[in-house]
Motif scaffolding. Sequence first.
Motif: not given
Length: 209
Positions: A99-101, A106-115, A124-127
């Motif tokens: 889905t994403i090349a 430019d920016t990855v945002v993650v708020t209270w989701a990695l848990c 995180l490797v994909e990010a």
Amino acid sequence: MGLYARYLLPRLTHLTMARKLLLPYRQRVIGGAAGRVLEIGIGSGVNLPLYGDDVEEVIGIDISSELLAMAERAAVLRSQRRRMRVRLLQGSAEHLLSTIAGGSVDTVVVTWALCSIPDVTAALVEAHRVLRRGGSLRFVEHGRSPDASVAWWQDRLTPLWRRCSGGCHLNRKTDDLLQSAGFGLTHLATGYAPGPRPMTYMYEGQAQP
């Protein structure tokens, strides 16, 4: 999927994430986003009103169709105030290949989701893969406390907590997870937010691939 997980849990998640107590964290994290943004675990879209004029597009991914339906409504309201492209994808952040090349964000945002991501390292490797050179991952997460007594409770509460909170882990150490996926931390602030200490030790900052 049980009725609790399908219907009640998404609404409890939305109410929890929309608390005013968390707004200053969100404002700091979202305020620095720019360009093409990937938001991991976009949930009900509570971050969408906070994106500024430097953001051209937000690609939001989440595993929950119920939360994405809420995010769709938030995206419509956001577009009425300022035109910003929003694309919502149902799926796991662990598998973005189709889905994403690579190098297109430019920016990855993650708020209270990695848990709550089952294979957080894979996500995180994909990010890391999709971020362009010089791009930024901006984050705020709750996680493992440096205080031994609090960490003891986090370890013991997590198995039960995961079962009733959509897979959420109380004891993940965000900075170590980012570094193990190849990120370099450029800013990190930690400390307790108000509330029960096993649930409120925060990691907030920025990292680069």
